[in-house]
Design a protein around this motif. Sequence first.
Motif, PDB file in Angstrom:
ATOM      1  N   LEU A  85     -27.446 -56.592  -7.884  1.00 35.38           N
ATOM      2  CA  LEU A  85     -28.321 -55.438  -7.681  1.00 35.38           C
ATOM      3  C   LEU A  85     -27.547 -54.134  -7.835  1.00 35.38           C
ATOM      4  O   LEU A  85     -28.042 -53.167  -8.412  1.00 35.38           O
ATOM      5  CB  LEU A  85     -28.972 -55.523  -6.296  1.00 35.38           C
ATOM      6  N   GLU A  86     -26.315 -54.113  -7.333  1.00 35.82           N
ATOM      7  CA  GLU A  86     -25.488 -52.913  -7.477  1.00 35.82           C
ATOM      8  C   GLU A  86     -25.242 -52.595  -8.950  1.00 35.82           C
ATOM      9  O   GLU A  86     -25.336 -51.442  -9.382  1.00 35.82           O
ATOM     10  CB  GLU A  86     -24.156 -53.101  -6.750  1.00 35.82           C
ATOM     11  N   SER A  87     -24.946 -53.618  -9.758  1.00 34.48           N
ATOM     12  CA  SER A  87     -24.719 -53.405 -11.183  1.00 34.48           C
ATOM     13  C   SER A  87     -25.986 -52.926 -11.876  1.00 34.48           C
ATOM     14  O   SER A  87     -25.940 -52.066 -12.759  1.00 34.48           O
ATOM     15  CB  SER A  87     -24.240 -54.709 -11.845  1.00 34.48           C
ATOM     16  N   ILE A  88     -27.130 -53.484 -11.479  1.00 37.56           N
ATOM     17  CA  ILE A  88     -28.394 -53.093 -12.088  1.00 37.56           C
ATOM     18  C   ILE A  88     -28.728 -51.644 -11.766  1.00 37.56           C
ATOM     19  O   ILE A  88     -29.162 -50.877 -12.630  1.00 37.56           O
ATOM     20  CB  ILE A  88     -29.525 -54.028 -11.608  1.00 37.56           C
ATOM     21  N   LEU A  89     -28.531 -51.253 -10.529  1.00 32.33           N
ATOM     22  CA  LEU A  89     -28.902 -49.897 -10.104  1.00 32.33           C
ATOM     23  C   LEU A  89     -27.957 -48.837 -10.648  1.00 32.33           C
ATOM     24  O   LEU A  89     -28.392 -47.768 -11.109  1.00 32.33           O
ATOM     25  CB  LEU A  89     -28.934 -49.823  -8.576  1.00 32.33           C
ATOM     26  N   PHE A  90     -26.662 -49.105 -10.594  1.00 31.47           N
ATOM     27  CA  PHE A  90     -25.676 -48.073 -10.917  1.00 31.47           C
ATOM     28  C   PHE A  90     -25.125 -48.169 -12.335  1.00 31.47           C
ATOM     29  O   PHE A  90     -24.537 -47.214 -12.834  1.00 31.47           O
ATOM     30  CB  PHE A  90     -24.513 -48.124  -9.921  1.00 31.47           C
ATOM     31  N   GLY A  91     -25.284 -49.334 -12.988  1.00 32.06           N
ATOM     32  CA  GLY A  91     -24.688 -49.526 -14.299  1.00 32.06           C
ATOM     33  C   GLY A  91     -23.268 -50.058 -14.188  1.00 32.06           C
ATOM     34  O   GLY A  91     -22.718 -50.179 -13.093  1.00 32.06           O
ATOM     35  N   THR A  92     -22.672 -50.398 -15.321  1.00 26.74           N
ATOM     36  CA  THR A  92     -21.328 -50.969 -15.324  1.00 26.74           C
ATOM     37  C   THR A  92     -20.450 -50.296 -16.379  1.00 26.74           C
ATOM     38  O   THR A  92     -20.946 -49.699 -17.340  1.00 26.74           O
ATOM     39  CB  THR A  92     -21.378 -52.479 -15.627  1.00 26.74           C
ATOM     40  N   THR A  93     -19.152 -50.400 -16.190  1.00 25.68           N
ATOM     41  CA  THR A  93     -18.187 -49.953 -17.189  1.00 25.68           C
ATOM     42  C   THR A  93     -17.508 -51.179 -17.783  1.00 25.68           C
ATOM     43  O   THR A  93     -17.481 -52.245 -17.169  1.00 25.68           O
ATOM     44  CB  THR A  93     -17.123 -49.034 -16.570  1.00 25.68           C
ATOM     45  N   LYS A  94     -16.963 -51.039 -18.958  1.00 27.05           N
ATOM     46  CA  LYS A  94     -16.305 -52.149 -19.626  1.00 27.05           C
ATOM     47  C   LYS A  94     -15.140 -52.643 -18.770  1.00 27.05           C
ATOM     48  O   LYS A  94     -14.316 -51.865 -18.320  1.00 27.05           O
ATOM     49  CB  LYS A  94     -15.801 -51.709 -21.002  1.00 27.05           C
ATOM     50  N   ALA A  98     -18.307 -57.666 -18.737  1.00 25.29           N
ATOM     51  CA  ALA A  98     -18.972 -56.383 -18.514  1.00 25.29           C
ATOM     52  C   ALA A  98     -18.669 -55.403 -19.635  1.00 25.29           C
ATOM     53  O   ALA A  98     -17.554 -55.338 -20.132  1.00 25.29           O
ATOM     54  CB  ALA A  98     -18.540 -55.789 -17.168  1.00 25.29           C
ATOM     55  N   VAL A  99     -19.704 -54.639 -20.018  1.00 23.21           N
ATOM     56  CA  VAL A  99     -19.545 -53.586 -21.017  1.00 23.21           C
ATOM     57  C   VAL A  99     -20.188 -52.322 -20.458  1.00 23.21           C
ATOM     58  O   VAL A  99     -20.748 -52.317 -19.371  1.00 23.21           O
ATOM     59  CB  VAL A  99     -20.209 -53.977 -22.355  1.00 23.21           C
ATOM     60  N   GLU A 100     -20.097 -51.234 -21.212  1.00 23.36           N
ATOM     61  CA  GLU A 100     -20.725 -49.993 -20.788  1.00 23.36           C
ATOM     62  C   GLU A 100     -22.245 -50.169 -20.795  1.00 23.36           C
ATOM     63  O   GLU A 100     -22.840 -50.521 -21.817  1.00 23.36           O
ATOM     64  CB  GLU A 100     -20.342 -48.861 -21.732  1.00 23.36           C
ATOM     65  N   SER A 101     -22.883 -49.949 -19.666  1.00 23.93           N
ATOM     66  CA  SER A 101     -24.343 -50.059 -19.603  1.00 23.93           C
ATOM     67  C   SER A 101     -24.889 -49.114 -18.540  1.00 23.93           C
ATOM     68  O   SER A 101     -24.256 -48.894 -17.504  1.00 23.93           O
ATOM     69  CB  SER A 101     -24.777 -51.495 -19.307  1.00 23.93           C
ATOM     70  N   LYS A 102     -26.056 -48.583 -18.818  1.00 27.63           N
ATOM     71  CA  LYS A 102     -26.707 -47.679 -17.872  1.00 27.63           C
ATOM     72  C   LYS A 102     -27.349 -48.476 -16.743  1.00 27.63           C
ATOM     73  O   LYS A 102     -27.878 -49.566 -16.958  1.00 27.63           O
ATOM     74  CB  LYS A 102     -27.790 -46.870 -18.574  1.00 27.63           C
ATOM     75  N   GLY A 103     -27.333 -47.888 -15.547  1.00 26.18           N
ATOM     76  CA  GLY A 103     -28.057 -48.468 -14.430  1.00 26.18           C
ATOM     77  C   GLY A 103     -29.463 -47.900 -14.381  1.00 26.18           C
ATOM     78  O   GLY A 103     -29.835 -47.016 -15.165  1.00 26.18           O
ATOM     79  N   LEU A 104     -30.272 -48.398 -13.461  1.00 28.95           N
ATOM     80  CA  LEU A 104     -31.669 -47.974 -13.383  1.00 28.95           C
ATOM     81  C   LEU A 104     -31.812 -46.508 -12.996  1.00 28.95           C
ATOM     82  O   LEU A 104     -32.775 -45.855 -13.400  1.00 28.95           O
ATOM     83  CB  LEU A 104     -32.430 -48.857 -12.395  1.00 28.95           C
ATOM     84  N   LEU A 133     -38.005 -43.893 -10.095  1.00 30.63           N
ATOM     85  CA  LEU A 133     -37.371 -45.177  -9.782  1.00 30.63           C
ATOM     86  C   LEU A 133     -38.014 -45.703  -8.505  1.00 30.63           C
ATOM     87  O   LEU A 133     -37.987 -45.046  -7.464  1.00 30.63           O
ATOM     88  CB  LEU A 133     -35.863 -45.020  -9.584  1.00 30.63           C
ATOM     89  N   PHE A 134     -38.598 -46.905  -8.592  1.00 33.53           N
ATOM     90  CA  PHE A 134     -39.272 -47.519  -7.453  1.00 33.53           C
ATOM     91  C   PHE A 134     -38.416 -48.635  -6.882  1.00 33.53           C
ATOM     92  O   PHE A 134     -38.151 -49.634  -7.553  1.00 33.53           O
ATOM     93  CB  PHE A 134     -40.636 -48.060  -7.883  1.00 33.53           C
ATOM     94  N   LEU A 135     -37.958 -48.476  -5.644  1.00 33.99           N
ATOM     95  CA  LEU A 135     -37.155 -49.478  -4.939  1.00 33.99           C
ATOM     96  C   LEU A 135     -38.080 -50.264  -4.013  1.00 33.99           C
ATOM     97  O   LEU A 135     -38.380 -49.849  -2.890  1.00 33.99           O
ATOM     98  CB  LEU A 135     -36.037 -48.807  -4.137  1.00 33.99           C
ATOM     99  N   ASP A 136     -38.560 -51.399  -4.503  1.00 37.88           N
ATOM    100  CA  ASP A 136     -39.512 -52.219  -3.759  1.00 37.88           C
ATOM    101  C   ASP A 136     -38.779 -53.085  -2.734  1.00 37.88           C
ATOM    102  O   ASP A 136     -37.713 -53.621  -3.009  1.00 37.88           O
ATOM    103  CB  ASP A 136     -40.279 -53.095  -4.745  1.00 37.88           C
TER     104      ASP A 136
END
Length: 470
Positions: free
Chosen positions: A219-228, A234-240, A249-252
Amino acid sequence: MPGVVMDQVFRQLFNSIDEGVIVTDPDGQIIFYNSEMAKLEELLSEQVVGRYLNEVYDAVTVESSEHLSVVLTKEPVLEKHKTYFTNKGKEVTIVASTFPVLEDDQVIAVYSVCKDISKFKELLTKTMQLHDQIGFEGQEPRGNNGTRYTFDSIVYASSAMKDLVASAKKAALADGFILVFGETGTGKELLVQAIHNHSPRKHEPFVAINCAAIPETLLESILFGTTKGAFTGAVESKGLFQQAGNGTLFLDELNCMSINLQAKILRVVQERMVRRVGGTMEIPVRCRVISSTNVDPWESVNNGSLRKDLFYRLAVMTLFIPPLKDRKEDVEALIHSFLNRYQKIYGFGQVQIDAVLKDIFLRYQWPGNVRELEHIIESAMNMLDGRKVITVDHLPHYLRAKFVSQDGTFPEYYKKGSNTLAHVLREVEKQVIRDALKSHDGNITRAAESIGIARQNLQYRIRKLDVQNF
């Protein structure tokens, strides 16, 4: 002989499951190592069993090893995310739960059940990359913003829902943080999507995540994104937070998020900056955050599942969706809406609901709320046998058993005019509210806190139950 047989049974059992299992004695000597764990760590059982933890894994200490720490604390360690190396240089990323085996309050063994999440993380990273690529660039506004619902999608007849929709429309235009709370199945995401589509951000993305459905580390990776290089694959990716852009952004089910991650969310919403997992650069956050809980947020604060400071930060405006059992006026309207929807989907003509069944529905407590009602209508439509009237016979078995006794009669509670239990419960609830208000000189805020519900919830209950003379 029985002991030998049981030992063989347990070994075969543990070697047949999909999780890795490792068992050690109190000194850290490995006494069992199943085939899934061997596959995960790329080791052979004969290379591991009989050896000590520090002979198989790098940098084993009481602080780093759950097995050694559990021997001392006698307490389990649940869902611990861990990345480590074997003595062969293999990097392993798992989520593990470690438990003591006690005899006369002494630890005689420790075992861990381990799940491999490295491939899951790689898949997650690829999915997030794909989401980044398609994003929302070049899409037509409205309807392609990630939503399906507007305020016109909300079906209701009750004054409680009329007041809620009016409040939600005001909240949509105010553009502050909103906390929505209501039982499971009441339609929280429907309301939140409607708010987004009524707000100045309606042409921007709507992004939703269920905080209860995903492990904390993912969940942390999904929300904040990751660096390579943040983890294997892991690669560079945007989080939610980034993907939502200038939208919502809806946090259910926020109350199901771990306290540790809640602290990180608090920092993001306070600073309006986010840092990717494994990164150092601060990225601006421009989206509006709307969150929800499936229980009264004050109850979550009091039992420690929701941080009080995060609650105050995200609950600038609160919206309470009453359960369906408290707005029976909406049941009939929803029945007609679902009948119209599913008779078109399944190609039926005009379908009706039997008068007896309708009366039962009006008296049923609907623990699954609107979602349960919709699923029951859809299920019943599938069971129609050429007739155009839904009766008790078309209901799912579990529900039919509740409504119809073995002798074919209806229980007293579902007979028209018999409402004794509901009446008693209503009167007890009214008295509890009346006593709380009297004890706090009519102060609704303090009275609500004393009985463990939110102020808005108490106001609704006072109106619903017509509580007077306090």
